[in-house]
Scaffold this motif. Sequence first.
Motif, PDB file in Angstrom:
ATOM      1  N   HIS A 131       0.821  -1.208   0.000  1.00 52.87           N
ATOM      2  CA  HIS A 131       0.000   0.000   0.000  1.00 52.87           C
ATOM      3  C   HIS A 131       0.856   1.260   0.000  1.00 52.87           C
ATOM      4  O   HIS A 131       0.526   2.251  -0.663  1.00 52.87           O
ATOM      5  CB  HIS A 131      -0.930  -0.014   1.215  1.00 52.87           C
ATOM      6  N   GLU A 132       1.960   1.226   0.745  1.00 56.93           N
ATOM      7  CA  GLU A 132       2.857   2.386   0.765  1.00 56.93           C
ATOM      8  C   GLU A 132       3.449   2.647  -0.616  1.00 56.93           C
ATOM      9  O   GLU A 132       3.547   3.802  -1.056  1.00 56.93           O
ATOM     10  CB  GLU A 132       3.983   2.152   1.784  1.00 56.93           C
ATOM     11  N   ASP A 135       0.718   4.097  -2.924  1.00 56.43           N
ATOM     12  CA  ASP A 135       0.497   5.522  -2.660  1.00 56.43           C
ATOM     13  C   ASP A 135       1.648   6.362  -3.204  1.00 56.43           C
ATOM     14  O   ASP A 135       1.429   7.447  -3.766  1.00 56.43           O
ATOM     15  CB  ASP A 135       0.369   5.760  -1.155  1.00 56.43           C
ATOM     16  N   ASP A 136       2.883   5.875  -3.042  1.00 56.91           N
ATOM     17  CA  ASP A 136       4.048   6.611  -3.527  1.00 56.91           C
ATOM     18  C   ASP A 136       4.003   6.770  -5.039  1.00 56.91           C
ATOM     19  O   ASP A 136       4.288   7.852  -5.579  1.00 56.91           O
ATOM     20  CB  ASP A 136       5.326   5.890  -3.108  1.00 56.91           C
ATOM     21  N   LEU A 154       0.917  12.726  -1.246  1.00 56.91           N
ATOM     22  CA  LEU A 154       1.089  11.500  -0.456  1.00 56.91           C
ATOM     23  C   LEU A 154       0.331  11.595   0.865  1.00 56.91           C
ATOM     24  O   LEU A 154      -0.340  10.644   1.295  1.00 56.91           O
ATOM     25  CB  LEU A 154       2.571  11.247  -0.204  1.00 56.91           C
ATOM     26  N   LEU A 157      -3.409  11.241   0.107  1.00 59.81           N
ATOM     27  CA  LEU A 157      -3.735   9.850  -0.232  1.00 59.81           C
ATOM     28  C   LEU A 157      -3.818   9.006   1.032  1.00 59.81           C
ATOM     29  O   LEU A 157      -4.729   8.177   1.191  1.00 59.81           O
ATOM     30  CB  LEU A 157      -2.690   9.270  -1.187  1.00 59.81           C
ATOM     31  N   ARG A 158      -2.882   9.202   1.930  1.00 54.77           N
ATOM     32  CA  ARG A 158      -2.857   8.419   3.171  1.00 54.77           C
ATOM     33  C   ARG A 158      -3.969   8.829   4.124  1.00 54.77           C
ATOM     34  O   ARG A 158      -4.310   8.077   5.039  1.00 54.77           O
ATOM     35  CB  ARG A 158      -1.483   8.543   3.829  1.00 54.77           C
TER      36      ARG A 158
END
Length: 240
Positions: A131-132, A135-136, A154, A157-158
């Motif tokens: 997931h990280e 998102d990146d 970012l 998004l998080r």
Amino acid sequence: MDKMKMMNKKILIGMVAGAALLGTGAGLMQAQASADEQEPSYSTPDHQGRPPRPVMNTDEMAKRIHETFGVDEAEVKAAIEANRDFRDIGQAAMLSKISGKSFKDVLGMKTEKNTWEDVGKSLGVTRDQVHEQMDDMMASRIEQKGNVDKDTALKLLRNGYRAQDIECAGLLAKKSGEDIQSVLDKKKINNRWSDVAEQLGVDWKSLRPQAGGPDKMGHGPQGGPPDGMMMVGPQNPDEG
């Protein structure tokens, strides 16, 4: 040309679907929608009259995957030329980036007897890592549009905002001089981005090419993670 069109679509879906291999079904559909959004046009203008963009060849595809995931370009090109499934190429590229193992080695771990989730577990890759990375990648794509810096994208998004909404809010913030968060706060479940533009005194119709076209996902909720179905919103942010 038809074969090349299908190749482009599959490779782009594969690239982004690689980010969702440990995610939910809705996450995978969102990844596919994102890939479709990035898919190049081919030989004729699309249904909205936008001009076609160049078709990618094998070298360009390998380069794009290399730039996205940092994997060996020659290894990717060899896999494409060997007719490996583009979804496998995308999965291998993502797992290679996360695990630090070579693209070739990761791709070689996938057999008919196992799944990509099995490969991910063998490499010690976690859902959070996937997931990280997803998102990146999305934050980088948003930054390329020129309206929102990567760190801001970012963070949003998080916090659960969708990429399409961040892009629209970024564009309106830039045109109106308002803070992007205040623009996002104006987007409610019962209005459209064109309504927000009107509030801000911005001519939305003049921004449609930059905003992505008609606002089909204009009624989406803001302020937190969307529900599963809302993850797969239509691409065009200006009608509906």
